[in-house]
Design an enzyme around this catalytic site. Structure first.
Site, PDB file in Angstrom:
ATOM      1  N   ASP A 220       0.825  -1.217   0.000  1.00 48.75           N
ATOM      2  CA  ASP A 220       0.000   0.000   0.000  1.00 48.75           C
ATOM      3  C   ASP A 220       0.858   1.266   0.000  1.00 48.75           C
ATOM      4  OD1 ASP A 220      -2.474  -1.408   0.195  1.00 48.75           O
ATOM      5  OD2 ASP A 220      -2.011  -1.788   2.299  1.00 48.75           O
ATOM      6  N   GLY A 221       1.970   1.194   0.707  1.00 55.16           N
ATOM      7  CA  GLY A 221       2.861   2.357   0.795  1.00 55.16           C
ATOM      8  C   GLY A 221       3.384   2.768  -0.573  1.00 55.16           C
TER       9      GLY A 221
ATOM     10  N   ASN B 257      -4.709   8.557   1.498  1.00 52.73           N
ATOM     11  CA  ASN B 257      -5.250   7.949   2.719  1.00 52.73           C
ATOM     12  C   ASN B 257      -5.855   8.994   3.646  1.00 52.73           C
ATOM     13  OD1 ASN B 257      -4.861   5.246   2.344  1.00 52.73           O
ATOM     14  ND2 ASN B 257      -3.060   5.057   3.645  1.00 52.73           N
TER      15      ASN B 257
ATOM     16  N   ASP C 240      -5.449  13.048  21.410  1.00 48.22           N
ATOM     17  CA  ASP C 240      -4.154  12.921  20.721  1.00 48.22           C
ATOM     18  C   ASP C 240      -4.186  13.567  19.340  1.00 48.22           C
ATOM     19  OD1 ASP C 240      -2.983  11.722  22.801  1.00 48.22           O
ATOM     20  OD2 ASP C 240      -2.838   9.714  21.946  1.00 48.22           O
TER      21      ASP C 240
HETATM   22  N1  LIG Z   1      -1.898   3.129  13.960  1.00 49.81           N
HETATM   23  C1  LIG Z   1      -1.930   2.906  12.671  1.00 49.81           C
HETATM   24  O1  LIG Z   1      -2.637   2.053  12.144  1.00 49.81           O
HETATM   25  C2  LIG Z   1      -1.123   3.793  11.780  1.00 49.81           C
HETATM   26  C3  LIG Z   1      -0.205   4.700  12.309  1.00 49.81           C
HETATM   27  C4  LIG Z   1       0.495   5.501  11.412  1.00 49.81           C
HETATM   28  C5  LIG Z   1       0.285   5.406  10.038  1.00 49.81           C
HETATM   29  N2  LIG Z   1      -0.600   4.490   9.577  1.00 49.81           N
HETATM   30  C6  LIG Z   1      -0.897   4.369   8.150  1.00 49.81           C
HETATM   31  O2  LIG Z   1       0.228   4.185   7.375  1.00 49.81           O
HETATM   32  C7  LIG Z   1       0.056   4.893   6.197  1.00 49.81           C
HETATM   33  C8  LIG Z   1       1.356   5.104   5.539  1.00 49.81           C
HETATM   34  O3  LIG Z   1       1.680   3.868   4.979  1.00 49.81           O
HETATM   35  P1  LIG Z   1       3.177   3.466   4.690  1.00 49.81           P
HETATM   36  O4  LIG Z   1       3.146   2.185   3.961  1.00 49.81           O
HETATM   37  O5  LIG Z   1       3.889   4.620   4.141  1.00 49.81           O
HETATM   38  O6  LIG Z   1       3.691   3.233   6.154  1.00 49.81           O
HETATM   39  P2  LIG Z   1       4.098   1.868   6.820  1.00 49.81           P
HETATM   40  O7  LIG Z   1       5.137   1.221   5.993  1.00 49.81           O
HETATM   41  O8  LIG Z   1       4.387   2.166   8.265  1.00 49.81           O
HETATM   42  O9  LIG Z   1       2.753   1.000   6.685  1.00 49.81           O
HETATM   43  C9  LIG Z   1       1.619   1.213   7.443  1.00 49.81           C
HETATM   44  C10 LIG Z   1       0.655   0.072   7.264  1.00 49.81           C
HETATM   45  O10 LIG Z   1      -0.595   0.621   6.840  1.00 49.81           O
HETATM   46  C11 LIG Z   1      -1.077  -0.150   5.778  1.00 49.81           C
HETATM   47  N3  LIG Z   1      -1.894   0.686   4.910  1.00 49.81           N
HETATM   48  C12 LIG Z   1      -1.537   1.824   4.296  1.00 49.81           C
HETATM   49  N4  LIG Z   1      -2.559   2.286   3.582  1.00 49.81           N
HETATM   50  C13 LIG Z   1      -3.580   1.412   3.748  1.00 49.81           C
HETATM   51  C14 LIG Z   1      -4.896   1.355   3.280  1.00 49.81           C
HETATM   52  N5  LIG Z   1      -5.400   2.320   2.519  1.00 49.81           N
HETATM   53  N6  LIG Z   1      -5.677   0.308   3.644  1.00 49.81           N
HETATM   54  C15 LIG Z   1      -5.186  -0.646   4.447  1.00 49.81           C
HETATM   55  N7  LIG Z   1      -3.959  -0.637   4.947  1.00 49.81           N
HETATM   56  C16 LIG Z   1      -3.153   0.383   4.600  1.00 49.81           C
HETATM   57  C17 LIG Z   1       0.123  -0.661   5.084  1.00 49.81           C
HETATM   58  O11 LIG Z   1      -0.208  -1.808   4.355  1.00 49.81           O
HETATM   59  C18 LIG Z   1       1.049  -0.942   6.231  1.00 49.81           C
HETATM   60  O12 LIG Z   1       0.823  -2.217   6.739  1.00 49.81           O
HETATM   61  C19 LIG Z   1      -0.614   6.160   6.615  1.00 49.81           C
HETATM   62  O13 LIG Z   1      -1.306   6.773   5.563  1.00 49.81           O
HETATM   63  C20 LIG Z   1      -1.513   5.657   7.702  1.00 49.81           C
HETATM   64  O14 LIG Z   1      -2.800   5.373   7.211  1.00 49.81           O
HETATM   65  C21 LIG Z   1      -1.302   3.700  10.420  1.00 49.81           C
HETATM   66  N1  LIG Z   2       9.279   4.276  -4.834  1.00 49.12           N
HETATM   67  C1  LIG Z   2       9.417   4.585  -3.552  1.00 49.12           C
HETATM   68  N2  LIG Z   2      10.294   5.526  -3.163  1.00 49.12           N
HETATM   69  C2  LIG Z   2      10.421   5.863  -1.875  1.00 49.12           C
HETATM   70  N3  LIG Z   2       9.751   5.267  -0.886  1.00 49.12           N
HETATM   71  C3  LIG Z   2       8.854   4.323  -1.221  1.00 49.12           C
HETATM   72  C4  LIG Z   2       8.654   3.944  -2.566  1.00 49.12           C
HETATM   73  N4  LIG Z   2       7.708   2.963  -2.586  1.00 49.12           N
HETATM   74  C5  LIG Z   2       7.356   2.764  -1.307  1.00 49.12           C
HETATM   75  N5  LIG Z   2       8.041   3.585  -0.489  1.00 49.12           N
HETATM   76  C6  LIG Z   2       7.929   3.628   0.976  1.00 49.12           C
HETATM   77  O1  LIG Z   2       8.303   2.367   1.486  1.00 49.12           O
HETATM   78  C7  LIG Z   2       7.523   2.057   2.611  1.00 49.12           C
HETATM   79  C8  LIG Z   2       7.016   0.634   2.516  1.00 49.12           C
HETATM   80  O2  LIG Z   2       6.283   0.473   1.341  1.00 49.12           O
HETATM   81  P1  LIG Z   2       5.118  -0.585   1.220  1.00 49.12           P
HETATM   82  O3  LIG Z   2       3.999  -0.253   2.109  1.00 49.12           O
HETATM   83  O4  LIG Z   2       4.791  -0.669  -0.218  1.00 49.12           O
HETATM   84  O5  LIG Z   2       5.817  -1.879   1.702  1.00 49.12           O
HETATM   85  P2  LIG Z   2       5.371  -2.880   2.828  1.00 49.12           P
HETATM   86  O6  LIG Z   2       5.166  -2.120   4.078  1.00 49.12           O
HETATM   87  O7  LIG Z   2       6.371  -3.959   2.826  1.00 49.12           O
HETATM   88  O8  LIG Z   2       4.041  -3.460   2.239  1.00 49.12           O
HETATM   89  P3  LIG Z   2       2.618  -3.609   2.932  1.00 49.12           P
HETATM   90  O9  LIG Z   2       1.958  -2.269   2.814  1.00 49.12           O
HETATM   91  O10 LIG Z   2       1.970  -4.643   2.134  1.00 49.12           O
HETATM   92  O11 LIG Z   2       2.865  -3.989   4.346  1.00 49.12           O
HETATM   93  C9  LIG Z   2       6.412   3.105   2.679  1.00 49.12           C
HETATM   94  O12 LIG Z   2       6.697   3.995   3.722  1.00 49.12           O
HETATM   95  C10 LIG Z   2       6.498   3.830   1.371  1.00 49.12           C
HETATM   96  O13 LIG Z   2       6.224   5.203   1.483  1.00 49.12           O
END
Ligand SMILES: NC(=O)c1ccc[n+]([C@@H]2O[C@H](COP(=O)([O-])OP(=O)(O)OC[C@H]3O[C@@H](n4cnc5c(N)ncnc54)[C@H](O)[C@@H]3O)[C@@H](O)[C@H]2O)c1
Ligand SMILES: Nc1ncnc2c1ncn2[C@@H]1O[C@H](COP(=O)(O)OP(=O)(O)OP(=O)(O)O)[C@@H](O)[C@H]1O
Length: 508
Positions: A281-282, A351, A381
């Site tokens: 998703d990230g 998001n 918070d």
């Molecule tokens: N307490 C929490 O649940 C919490 C805290 C901080 C941020 N987040 C989420 O993390 C997002 C950033 O994601 P990232 O990947 O850069 O950070 P990250 O790598 O820390 O991942 C956060 C988790 O959120 C999940 N996620 C992100 N978007 C989602 C969606 N639309 N639906 C379901 N799951 C989703 C990802 O799969 C990942 O497992 C923020 O937009 C926020 O929504 C969640």
């Molecule tokens: N092309 C990119 N350049 C810089 N940062 C990236 C890029 N793609 C993803 N990221 C960052 O890497 C982090 C992890 O990405 P992603 O959520 O895709 O992986 P994951 O956490 O392993 O997968 P999942 O969401 O399935 O748990 C996120 O914070 C996202 O913002």
């Protein structure tokens, strides 16, 4: 029907109050009985209480009687007025027949009522919009005898529907949403449906975005690039980091294109037909953040997609079911700004935007307004303003609902509110939300956008948020709804519970 209160006959009310009077008298007599005097204090107390109750009941009955008398007087006046009006109407149209051959409602516009035969046109309705109407409604009790002049005739209030947004009138989309037929409001089209994308010319350029620091992603990326070039003859664009990685692997990847500066990123949307993300998703959030305006269709690949060639093949052929994921547009407005137009660069989130207490140990103190109406003050918070697509992310963790991504709306979800009654809200998509850090706030607040780019909000600063014009179209594996349900089942294990055993107690 609501509002039609039933009126009891007056006699009933008077007999009620008479009965009350009698019971009060009976209590009085009971107390006066010599045998009861001084015998038992409790009994006297009880009798006093009875007297009070009887008195209250009598007063209620008297009140009811007078209200009923008043109601019946009003009813009499209304009947008089109505008869008078009907007489006037009958005089004005002595032999006009307002029923069509089926005895149904007849529109005034179908009946020339002016003496010169011109169609009557009200000054309140221009009659040109297709959503204005005047009607004469007729009671069907006269259907059997069309010669009888109707004695029940009501003129349905005419009205006009138009779109208003933030105080401005805009007729832009009214024909899409509302149809107006015979004075009844119906929904012509709902704003979001399953959307299908059909290529009119074959896609030529694919942008591949990958999650960094993953060997599995690197391997998949090089395989995919080779296949897309050799089998599909596509132009491939990747990030500078990825091009370097590919070239480190082999000079074969010289054909892969990239960009050199932010200006080129800004024009990517006009060159790229399809965005493929390799990661979770990230990575989709990352892809969305690269497009500040229109976004090409995004194909999200998780690493467990074994049949990616087959899937990509079907995407390139089309048609594709897509989900339009809405984004929020956020503006930070500093206290020093002269007006809301004087804001920093807008930031688009797929998001959510989070306004929290950051490193401060104090509760947040955030004043929230929706289209200038005060919503509440968030003390806790922080607050999450989420899209429906983001409803399964942070907002979910803070207790917000999970919402289908095609539902247009803005989720208003508090984070650990210090209040027992602060439930999350879902607001309509057309509103503008303003989160203001008041001057008397003890600390600063911090805004973060899809979990990134933290910005400090000082007392007097505000964050203004509304739905963005540019959604992120993502390719579905099946369709919007089954993809959503699959993601909450598989990704979140939603409502997973051991099945109840067959044996045990049963209903008899
Ligand atoms: N307490 C929490 O649940 C919490 C805290 C901080 C941020 N987040 C989420 O993390 C997002 C950033 O994601 P990232 O990947 O850069 O950070 P990250 O790598 O820390 O991942 C956060 C988790 O959120 C999940 N996620 C992100 N978007 C989602 C969606 N639309 N639906 C379901 N799951 C989703 C990802 O799969 C990942 O497992 C923020 O937009 C926020 O929504 C969640
Ligand atoms: N092309 C990119 N350049 C810089 N940062 C990236 C890029 N793609 C993803 N990221 C960052 O890497 C982090 C992890 O990405 P992603 O959520 O895709 O992986 P994951 O956490 O392993 O997968 P999942 O969401 O399935 O748990 C996120 O914070 C996202 O913002």
């Amino acid at each position: 029907m609501t509002g039609s209160a039933s009126v009891l006959p007056l006699e009933n009310a008077f007999s009620d109050s008479l009965a009350m009077l009698n019971s009060e008298k009976a209590v009085e007599e009971l107390i006066q009985q010599p045998i009861l005097h001084g015998i038992d204090d409790h009994l006297i107390e009880f009798a006093e209480a009875l007297r009070t109750v009887a008195k209250a009941l009598r007063q209620a009955a008297e009140g009811k009687a007078s209200a009923q008398a008043e109601a019946s007087e009003w009813k009499r006046k209304y009947e008089l007025e109505r008869t008078h009006n009907l007489q006037l109407e009958n005089k004005a149209m002595p032999s006009e027949k307002h029923l069509d051959e089926n005895g149904r409602v007849v529109h005034l516009t179908n009946k020339p009522l002016l003496s010169d035969g011109a169609v009557e046109k009200s000054d309140r309705c221009c009659g040109e919009h297709g959503i204005c109407s005047h009607q004469v409604l007729r009671d069907r009790e006269h259907d059997h005898d069309a010669s009888v002049v109707p004695n029940k005739m009501t003129r349905k209030a005419s009205f006009k529907l138009s779109w208003c947004c933030k105080g401005e009138k805009s007729d832009q989309k009214k024909h899409d949403i509302v149809s107006f037929e015979k004075g009844n409001i119906t929904t012509a089209e709902r704003s979001s449906k399953q959307i299908s994308l059909k290529w009119e010319s074959p896609p030529q350029t694919v942008l591949i975005l990958t999650k960094p620091n993953s060997i599995a992603v690197r391997i998949l990326c090089s395989e995919l690039v080779r296949w897309l070039k050799e089998q599909k003859s596509l132009n491939i664009v990747v990030e500078p980091r990825v091009r370097t990685e590919l070239l480190t692997e082999s000079s074969y990847y010289q054909f892969v294109q990239t960009w050199e500066n932010d200006k080129e990123i800004m024009s990517l949307h006009s060159k790229v037909d399809l965005v493929v993300t390799l990661g979770g998703d990230g990575t989709v959030l990352w892809a969305a953040s690269m497009f500040k305006g229109p976004v090409p269709p995004v194909v999200p690949f998780s690493l467990d997609s074994e049949r990616y060639k087959e899937y990509l093949d079907s995407i390139l052929r089309g048609p594709i079911s897509i989900t339009l994921r809405h984004r929020l547009q956020c503006h930070v407005i500093r206290d020093s700004a002269k007006s809301d137009l004087d804001s920093e660069e807008p930031i688009l989130v797929l998001n959510e935007v989070t306004i929290d207490r950051g490193i401060s140990s104090f509760l947040t103190n955030l004043e929230c307004y929706c289209d200038n109406s005060f919503v509440t003050c968030v003390q806790g918070d922080g607050l999450i303003l989420s899209t429906t697509s983001g409803s399964t992310a942070y907002s979910l963790a803070a207790g917000g609902s999970m919402v289908h991504p095609q539902v247009p709306g803005i989720l208003f979800t508090p984070i650990c509110p210090h209040s027992l009654s602060f439930r999350p809200l879902i607001l309509p998509e057309y509103v503008t939300i303003r989160v203001q850090v008041p001057f008397n706030s003890r600390g600063h607040a911090w805004a973060s956008f899809d979990g990134k780019d933290r910005k400090k909000l000082a007392p007097g600063d505000a964050l203004v948020c509304s739905m963005a014009t540019w959604p992120v179209p993502t390719a579905c594996q099946a369709d919007s709804t089954s993809d959503f349900l699959r993601s909450i089942h598989e990704g979140l294990h939603w409502n997973l519970r051991k099945t109840q055993s067959f044996d045990g107690p049963r209903e008899t």
